[in-house]
Design an enzyme around this catalytic site. Structure first.
Site, mmCIF file in Angstrom:
data_model
loop_
_atom_site.group_PDB
_atom_site.id
_atom_site.type_symbol
_atom_site.label_atom_id
_atom_site.label_comp_id
_atom_site.label_asym_id
_atom_site.label_seq_id
_atom_site.Cartn_x
_atom_site.Cartn_y
_atom_site.Cartn_z
ATOM 1 N N SER A 46 47.435 67.871 70.890
ATOM 2 C CA SER A 46 46.327 68.857 70.947
ATOM 3 C C SER A 46 46.129 69.355 72.366
ATOM 4 C CB SER A 46 45.008 68.315 70.401
ATOM 5 O OG SER A 46 45.085 67.004 69.934
ATOM 6 N N THR A 47 46.087 68.431 73.320
ATOM 7 C CA THR A 47 45.911 68.844 74.716
ATOM 8 C C THR A 47 47.074 69.733 75.168
ATOM 9 O OG1 THR A 47 44.761 66.775 75.151
ATOM 10 C CG2 THR A 47 45.581 67.973 77.074
ATOM 11 N N TYR A 134 47.654 59.124 64.058
ATOM 12 C CA TYR A 134 46.657 59.704 64.965
ATOM 13 C C TYR A 134 45.383 59.992 64.166
ATOM 14 C CZ TYR A 134 44.891 63.017 68.560
ATOM 15 O OH TYR A 134 44.153 63.673 69.505
ATOM 16 N N LYS A 161 46.813 56.067 67.421
ATOM 17 C CA LYS A 161 46.030 56.708 68.479
ATOM 18 C C LYS A 161 44.654 56.942 67.879
ATOM 19 C CE LYS A 161 46.286 60.802 71.531
ATOM 20 N NZ LYS A 161 45.038 61.499 71.253
ATOM 21 N N GLY A 185 41.526 57.030 72.303
ATOM 22 C CA GLY A 185 41.739 58.473 72.474
ATOM 23 C C GLY A 185 40.594 59.228 73.125
ATOM 24 N N GLU A 188 36.242 59.407 77.649
ATOM 25 C CA GLU A 188 34.922 59.018 78.146
ATOM 26 C C GLU A 188 34.515 57.618 77.689
ATOM 27 O OE1 GLU A 188 36.047 61.425 76.258
ATOM 28 O OE2 GLU A 188 34.493 62.544 75.248
ATOM 29 N N SER A 204 43.397 63.708 77.603
ATOM 30 C CA SER A 204 43.561 64.997 78.274
ATOM 31 C C SER A 204 43.159 64.927 79.754
ATOM 32 C CB SER A 204 42.733 66.063 77.555
ATOM 33 O OG SER A 204 41.391 65.630 77.430
HETATM 34 O O1 MN9 Z 1 42.627 62.446 72.174
HETATM 35 C C1 MN9 Z 1 41.683 64.147 73.529
HETATM 36 N N1 MN9 Z 1 41.215 64.835 72.396
HETATM 37 C C2 MN9 Z 1 41.584 66.096 72.182
HETATM 38 C C3 MN9 Z 1 42.661 63.100 73.141
HETATM 39 O O2 MN9 Z 1 42.306 66.729 72.913
HETATM 40 C C4 MN9 Z 1 41.069 66.723 70.941
HETATM 41 C C5 MN9 Z 1 40.636 63.535 74.455
HETATM 42 O O3 MN9 Z 1 41.340 63.244 75.614
HETATM 43 C C6 MN9 Z 1 39.443 64.422 74.745
HETATM 44 O O4 MN9 Z 1 39.869 65.680 75.188
HETATM 45 C C7 MN9 Z 1 38.522 63.835 75.827
HETATM 46 C C8 MN9 Z 1 37.291 64.683 76.092
HETATM 47 O O5 MN9 Z 1 36.383 64.580 75.038
HETATM 48 O O6 MN9 Z 1 38.155 62.557 75.444
#
Ligand code: MN9
Length: 290
Positions: A46-47, A134, A161, A185, A188, A204
């Site tokens: 996704s990122t 995932y 994940k 994943g 935060e 990300s």
């Molecule tokens: O799982 C990321 N999720 C998406 C990976 O890209 C949808 C996370 O890294 C979030 O971007 C991050 C910020 O909320 O935790």
């Protein structure tokens, strides 16, 4: 499995210029993350805007990343597609390229039902590489404890994940399947995920703050929860600002600000406004990133 999968892996941004893969930026970004201690990467998820890319571009990306990284880090390829035959082709390509694992969200949008989800993962798991399921709420497909157990018990499924915030669920899964790899994943909440039993994290904001996430992993491993919480909180100040402006377009601007030109996002991602840029710069300065 060739390489142990654990630690803090950036969910790699994909650099684009004029909607084309920008390989120079890719090389710079990978170098930046490796220098900060990245032991692996999650590529084209996704990122990485994988959902916006055509199959040929995704193959080009997987190829370029492997060429640049070589044996210096573990590589997980995001190979999912709503079209199962395409997901299989991408997974086979990742195996040929020498990736260490593949990963995909469950097939979404249509309500395919769990039997179809299991068959989808079963087909991917047979293409040669260990598979990471995932689980992420934004896919719209809810995988509860029972379903996750069924998936984790499938042949060649190496782990999960887990982009969720139910750490009781994570802990129960790890307790039941200690040999399965679980990556946290939600950036935060990495420290919480690790304490619940995760083997590492994929995210990300690691593109920008890999060193902080490596420090969180190290602190939890040493049993130093106070230090893990302190570093996590410092990363979260930046993540909160990124969430406010939009994580992926915001990260691309932040990378440019630290001197790594990764270009812009593919449309329909909207570029940041001047106000958002100024806000983000302020947050990066305050957080000591700039
Ligand atoms: O799982 C990321 N999720 C998406 C990976 O890209 C949808 C996370 O890294 C979030 O971007 C991050 C910020 O909320 O935790």
């Amino acid at each position: 499995m060739k390489r142990e999968l654990r630690g803090a892996y950036p969910a790699l941004l994909t650099p684009f210029k004029g909607e084309k893969l920008y390989e120079k930026g890719l090389e710079q970004l990978l170098g930046y993350c490796l220098k900060k201690g990245a032991a692996g990467f999650y590529v084209g998820g996704s990122t990485g805007e994988g959902f916006l890319m055509r199959k040929e571009e995704r193959i080009r990306l997987l190829t370029a990343v492997k060429e640049i990284v070589g044996e210096r880090a573990a590589l997980i390829a995001y190979t999912g597609s709503l079209r199962l035959s395409e997901a299989v082709e991408l997974s086979e390509t990742a195996a040929k390229l020498g990736y260490d694992a593949i990963s995909s969200v469950p097939p979404f949008y249509y309500d395919f039902g769990f039997r179809a989800v299991k068959e989808y993962y079963g087909a991917l798991a047979q293409t040669g590489l260990p598979l990471l399921i995932y689980s992420i709420a934004s896919s719209g497909v809810r995988l509860d404890f029972g379903k996750l157990c069924e998936l984790l018990e499938m042949e060649n499924v190496a782990g999960l994940k887990f982009t969720e915030s139910d750490f009781f669920l994570l802990q129960q899964l790890k307790a039941k399947y200690p040999e399965k790899i679980i990556f946290n994943g939600k950036d935060e909440m990495l420290a919480s995920g690790l304490i619940a039993g995760a083997d590492g994290g994929i995210g990300s904001t690691y593109n920008l703050m890999e060193d902080k996430y490596v420090a969180v992993c190290d602190a939890v491993r040493r049993g130093d929860a106070a230090e893990a919480a302190r570093v996590q909180a410092s990363a979260n100040e930046i993540t909160a600002a990124l969430l406010r402006v939009g994580v992926i377009p915001g990260l691309k601007v932040a990378m440019e600000m630290v001197g790594v030109d990764v270009g812009e996002c593919l449309r329909p991602f909207a570029p940041l406004t001047a106000e958002d840029r100024a806000f983000l710069r302020g947050a990066l300065e305050k957080g000591g990133i700039l």
